[in-house]
Enzyme design. Sequence first.
Site, mmCIF file in Angstrom:
data_model
loop_
_atom_site.group_PDB
_atom_site.id
_atom_site.type_symbol
_atom_site.label_atom_id
_atom_site.label_comp_id
_atom_site.label_asym_id
_atom_site.label_seq_id
_atom_site.Cartn_x
_atom_site.Cartn_y
_atom_site.Cartn_z
ATOM 1 N N SER A 52 7.163 -0.788 7.190
ATOM 2 C CA SER A 52 6.928 -1.846 6.205
ATOM 3 C C SER A 52 6.185 -1.299 4.997
ATOM 4 O O SER A 52 5.436 -0.325 5.103
ATOM 5 C CB SER A 52 6.073 -2.975 6.809
ATOM 6 O OG SER A 52 6.685 -3.533 7.942
ATOM 7 N N ASP A 70 -3.476 -5.042 7.089
ATOM 8 C CA ASP A 70 -2.008 -5.031 7.040
ATOM 9 C C ASP A 70 -1.439 -6.454 7.008
ATOM 10 O O ASP A 70 -0.445 -6.752 7.665
ATOM 11 C CB ASP A 70 -1.438 -4.245 8.235
ATOM 12 C CG ASP A 70 -1.893 -2.792 8.223
ATOM 13 O OD1 ASP A 70 -1.953 -2.213 7.130
ATOM 14 O OD2 ASP A 70 -2.187 -2.235 9.295
ATOM 15 N N ASN A 90 0.765 -0.372 0.321
ATOM 16 C CA ASN A 90 0.502 0.436 1.507
ATOM 17 C C ASN A 90 1.759 0.550 2.362
ATOM 18 O O ASN A 90 2.490 -0.426 2.525
ATOM 19 C CB ASN A 90 -0.613 -0.250 2.323
ATOM 20 C CG ASN A 90 -1.046 0.554 3.534
ATOM 21 O OD1 ASN A 90 -1.054 1.778 3.516
ATOM 22 N ND2 ASN A 90 -1.399 -0.132 4.595
ATOM 23 N N HIS A 100 3.269 1.176 6.191
ATOM 24 C CA HIS A 100 2.774 0.945 7.557
ATOM 25 C C HIS A 100 3.899 1.188 8.565
ATOM 26 O O HIS A 100 5.013 0.687 8.381
ATOM 27 C CB HIS A 100 2.254 -0.493 7.698
ATOM 28 C CG HIS A 100 1.658 -0.756 9.047
ATOM 29 N ND1 HIS A 100 0.428 -0.252 9.412
ATOM 30 C CD2 HIS A 100 2.133 -1.424 10.126
ATOM 31 C CE1 HIS A 100 0.172 -0.616 10.657
ATOM 32 N NE2 HIS A 100 1.196 -1.325 11.116
#
Length: 197
Positions: A135, A144, A106, A108
């Site tokens: 990130s 997260d 993912n 972020h």
Amino acid sequence: MLSIVVLISGGGSNLRALLEAAEDAEFPARVIAVGADRDAEGLAHAEEFGIPSFTVPFNSFARREEWGDALLEQLRQWQPDLVILSGFMRLVPPRVVAEYSPYLINTHPAYLPEFPGAHGVRDALAAGVTQTGASLIVVDDGVDAGPIISQERIPIHPGDSEASLHERIKPVERRLLVQAVLDIANGHIDLKELSRA
């Protein structure tokens, strides 16, 4: 060749960066499908590049788990080596994480663990800090909270709005993502090892 399914909710600028990188015959990864949780603008990138797409509308399901099962069914059809959540604004249910992590990553818009959650850019501005970041993480069952693959600091300028700051973060996210996909495909990043650390 690393096969990738990208999941989006919005404009898909990270997706487009990956699709453009993959146009190079030497790039060792290919996006094989693009999925969304709504009628996302970014699906137009998939169409432009001739990549199949699917939508699993979150609002069509009574429970998040039911939506997650339908998403899982779609993902399984493609058998990807890697699933990328790119501006995907839903927490994926534990069953999806269990099936794909650590090959579930993912992007972020913050320097994690600072400012996790859906409003990372807004939260950084509200906190009055002088820098934030971008990130790339392995998705786990937290918000997260998974192992960090790569990240970079980005200064906050006086007078920055949420929109202007986010626009400066996006190119860094794109660069981190394309580089990480390259490194994963070439074996320079071992997601399994990273998740054990």
